[in-house]
Motif scaffolding. Structure first.
Motif, PDB file in Angstrom:
ATOM      1  N   ALA A  93       0.941  -1.283  -0.130  1.00  0.00           N
ATOM      2  CA  ALA A  93      -0.155   0.107  -0.098  1.00  0.00           C
ATOM      3  C   ALA A  93       0.753   1.305  -0.126  1.00  0.00           C
ATOM      4  CB  ALA A  93      -0.921   0.152   1.213  1.00  0.00           C
ATOM      5  N   PHE A  94       1.924   1.181   0.946  1.00  0.00           N
ATOM      6  CA  PHE A  94       3.000   2.223   0.758  1.00  0.00           C
ATOM      7  C   PHE A  94       3.455   2.501  -0.516  1.00  0.00           C
ATOM      8  CE2 PHE A  94       7.257   3.663   2.517  1.00  0.00           C
ATOM      9  CZ  PHE A  94       6.982   5.129   2.298  1.00  0.00           C
ATOM     10  N   ASP A  95       4.014   1.421  -1.343  1.00  0.00           N
ATOM     11  CA  ASP A  95       4.508   1.815  -2.483  1.00  0.00           C
ATOM     12  C   ASP A  95       3.460   2.333  -3.518  1.00  0.00           C
ATOM     13  OD1 ASP A  95       6.338   1.331  -4.742  1.00  0.00           O
ATOM     14  OD2 ASP A  95       5.345  -0.573  -5.195  1.00  0.00           O
ATOM     15  N   THR A  96       2.203   1.773  -3.508  1.00  0.00           N
ATOM     16  CA  THR A  96       1.278   2.516  -4.364  1.00  0.00           C
ATOM     17  C   THR A  96       1.049   3.853  -3.974  1.00  0.00           C
ATOM     18  OG1 THR A  96       0.397   0.336  -4.495  1.00  0.00           O
ATOM     19  CG2 THR A  96      -1.090   2.202  -5.085  1.00  0.00           C
ATOM     20  N   ARG A  97       1.008   4.036  -2.808  1.00  0.00           N
ATOM     21  CA  ARG A  97       0.739   5.726  -2.721  1.00  0.00           C
ATOM     22  C   ARG A  97       1.776   6.498  -3.149  1.00  0.00           C
ATOM     23  NH1 ARG A  97      -0.475   3.664   2.812  1.00  0.00           N
ATOM     24  NH2 ARG A  97       1.517   4.844   3.624  1.00  0.00           N
ATOM     25  N   LEU A  98       3.091   5.952  -2.853  1.00  0.00           N
ATOM     26  CA  LEU A  98       4.396   6.779  -3.210  1.00  0.00           C
ATOM     27  C   LEU A  98       4.390   7.072  -4.751  1.00  0.00           C
ATOM     28  CD1 LEU A  98       7.309   5.974  -1.126  1.00  0.00           C
ATOM     29  CD2 LEU A  98       5.422   7.715  -0.783  1.00  0.00           C
ATOM     30  N   ARG A  99       4.010   6.123  -5.562  1.00  0.00           N
ATOM     31  CA  ARG A  99       3.893   5.990  -6.946  1.00  0.00           C
ATOM     32  C   ARG A  99       3.044   6.863  -7.402  1.00  0.00           C
ATOM     33  NH1 ARG A  99       7.875   2.294  -8.954  1.00  0.00           N
ATOM     34  NH2 ARG A  99       8.923   1.014  -7.461  1.00  0.00           N
ATOM     35  N   GLU A 100       1.715   6.709  -6.816  1.00  0.00           N
ATOM     36  CA  GLU A 100       0.680   7.504  -7.500  1.00  0.00           C
ATOM     37  C   GLU A 100       1.033   9.275  -7.157  1.00  0.00           C
ATOM     38  OE1 GLU A 100      -2.869   5.992  -5.570  1.00  0.00           O
ATOM     39  OE2 GLU A 100      -3.083   4.526  -6.976  1.00  0.00           O
ATOM     40  N   ALA A 101       1.703   9.262  -6.032  1.00  0.00           N
ATOM     41  CA  ALA A 101       1.978  10.873  -5.639  1.00  0.00           C
ATOM     42  C   ALA A 101       3.253  11.405  -6.399  1.00  0.00           C
ATOM     43  CB  ALA A 101       2.041  11.028  -4.109  1.00  0.00           C
ATOM     44  N   GLY A 102       3.992  10.344  -6.926  1.00  0.00           N
ATOM     45  CA  GLY A 102       5.367  10.582  -7.637  1.00  0.00           C
ATOM     46  C   GLY A 102       6.350  11.017  -6.862  1.00  0.00           C
ATOM     47  N   LEU A 103       6.449  10.342  -5.561  1.00  0.00           N
ATOM     48  CA  LEU A 103       7.541  10.599  -4.389  1.00  0.00           C
ATOM     49  C   LEU A 103       8.381   9.489  -4.600  1.00  0.00           C
ATOM     50  CD1 LEU A 103       5.035  11.383  -1.488  1.00  0.00           C
ATOM     51  CD2 LEU A 103       6.176  13.031  -2.794  1.00  0.00           C
ATOM     52  N   HIS A 104       9.653  10.040  -4.738  1.00  0.00           N
ATOM     53  CA  HIS A 104      10.895   9.001  -5.098  1.00  0.00           C
ATOM     54  C   HIS A 104      11.893   9.375  -3.823  1.00  0.00           C
ATOM     55  CE1 HIS A 104       8.462   8.210  -8.593  1.00  0.00           C
ATOM     56  NE2 HIS A 104       8.877   9.424  -9.022  1.00  0.00           N
ATOM     57  N   PRO A 105      11.999   8.658  -3.004  1.00  0.00           N
ATOM     58  CA  PRO A 105      13.034   8.738  -1.788  1.00  0.00           C
ATOM     59  C   PRO A 105      14.440   8.206  -2.284  1.00  0.00           C
ATOM     60  CG  PRO A 105      11.597   7.023  -1.431  1.00  0.00           C
ATOM     61  CD  PRO A 105      11.037   7.402  -2.541  1.00  0.00           C
ATOM     62  N   ARG A 106      14.986   8.869  -3.283  1.00  0.00           N
ATOM     63  CA  ARG A 106      16.222   8.256  -3.775  1.00  0.00           C
ATOM     64  C   ARG A 106      17.217   8.482  -2.580  1.00  0.00           C
ATOM     65  NH1 ARG A 106      13.882  11.106  -8.203  1.00  0.00           N
ATOM     66  NH2 ARG A 106      13.381   9.766  -9.966  1.00  0.00           N
ATOM     67  N   GLY A 107      17.289   9.426  -1.886  1.00  0.00           N
ATOM     68  CA  GLY A 107      18.443   9.588  -0.835  1.00  0.00           C
ATOM     69  C   GLY A 107      18.387   8.615   0.100  1.00  0.00           C
ATOM     70  N   SER A 108      17.487   7.956   0.516  1.00  0.00           N
ATOM     71  CA  SER A 108      17.410   6.655   1.345  1.00  0.00           C
ATOM     72  C   SER A 108      17.860   5.538   0.359  1.00  0.00           C
ATOM     73  CB  SER A 108      15.920   6.232   1.700  1.00  0.00           C
ATOM     74  OG  SER A 108      15.366   7.241   2.518  1.00  0.00           O
TER      75      SER A 108
END
Length: 325
Positions: free
Chosen positions: A255-270
């Motif tokens: 569910a977390f992955d889906t939320r981030l992809r739909e919102a275009g959030l990419h935590p590349r620093g992590s």
């Protein structure tokens, strides 16, 4: 201070200039291998992985870092007085050149943009102090960045601009603090292993642990404080649900992955700090920098398979680096 190839005792790995160059390249390939292993880990919330990304391009991009990382190792090995301004300046120049080389190798796109900073500093730290315990290398990297880099661009980068605006540590602050999120990632990785997690799940737990507190300036730049909080809170929810070793935790991860992809959030620093964590962990589980260099001189360290066998957990050649659904 004892360097590999300096002619003394346990820290002596290779002999002569050629041997030292091979040792530098072994460290560089190990760091690139950690980056490949991070890219191969699936599923990563909001991040490229084997489900949809061109994994060949990600691997090619990581390989483009090897000459620059090897040059950083050589610069550190040759530093006569340990960490000083001269070394800091040389590492900065090599790092910027390496970023440009990676972009040219990928038709103008640096697929691992930003990864050179943590990996390059840790490679340099390992070359500078090979006799130290691997877990001490983030502290050695901190000593390197206490010196200013006179060659650094005067114009603020997007990351440094938002770090100043929001009071975030940013990549420089992370290094100046001795990479606390690498240390947190190592603790989470080893704790998950001790609790019986399979290696991919342990690595995902380490990634999520980093996400919970990292002030990712890339996210702040693209999505502001709300986007950063979305990532931090979502990662915490997965861990609170039982981590990736449990059914509820895996459901929360999806569910977390889906939320981030739909919102275009990419935590590349992590993701970059997970790669740095895997690099240090790879040195540790092979008995330290010196013995790890010997091992990586015999093995293809830039392949994902090199990161799924020969470690403290065992593992089989070609093990799929994904969490079972």
């Amino acid at each position: 201070m004892r360097r590999y190839g300096d002619g003394g005792g346990q820290a002596r790995v290779g002999v002569g200039v050629g041997g030292q160059a091979r040792e530098d390249e072994a460290l560089a390939r190990a760091a690139a291998g950690a980056l490949v292993a991070e890219a191969a880990l699936t599923p990563k919330p909001g991040l490229p992985d084997t489900r949809e990304a061109d994994f060949g391009a990600l691997r090619w991009s990581a390989g483009a870092l090897v000459p620059g990382l090897a040059a950083m190792a050589a610069a550190a090995r040759r530093a006569p007085d340990g960490p000083d301004r001269r070394l800091r300046t040389e590492l900065g120049a090599i790092g910027r050149s390496t970023e440009r080389a990676m972009a040219r190798a990928n038709a103008g796109t640096a697929l691992h943009h930003g990864a050179v900073w943590p990996l390059g500093l840790l490679v340099a730290a390992a070359a500078l102090e090979p006799a130290k315990e691997p877990d001490e290398l983030p502290g050695v990297a901190r000593q390197i960045v206490t010196f200013t880099d006179p060659g650094a661009p005067r114009r603020p980068s997007p990351g440094s601009a938002v770090a100043s605006r929001y009071g975030a540590a940013g990549a420089r602050g992370e290094a100046r603090a001795g990479f606390p999120h690498v240390r947190r990632g190592l603790a989470a990785l080893r704790r998950a292993r001790q609790e019986g997690a399979r290696e991919p799940g342990a690595r995902l737990d380490a990634l999520l642990t980093v996400m919970t507190t990292l002030q990712d300036t890339g996210l702040l730049h693209t999505a502001g404080p709300h986007g950063l909080r979305t990532v931090q809170n979502g990662a915490r929810e997965v861990l609170d649900a039982g981590s990736t070793a449990t059914g509820p935790g895996r459901s929360a991860l999806a569910a977390f992955d889906t939320r981030l992809r739909e919102a275009g959030l990419h935590p590349r620093g992590s993701a970059h700090l997970l790669a740095a964590t895997l690099f240090v962990d790879g040195l540790w589980r092979r008995g330290g920098t010196v013995s790890a260099i010997r091992w990586w001189q015999r093995e293809p360290a830039d392949s994902p398979e090199a990161w799924t066998r020969g470690g403290t957990w065992g593992g089989a050649l070609g093990e799929r680096m994904a969490v079972a659904a």
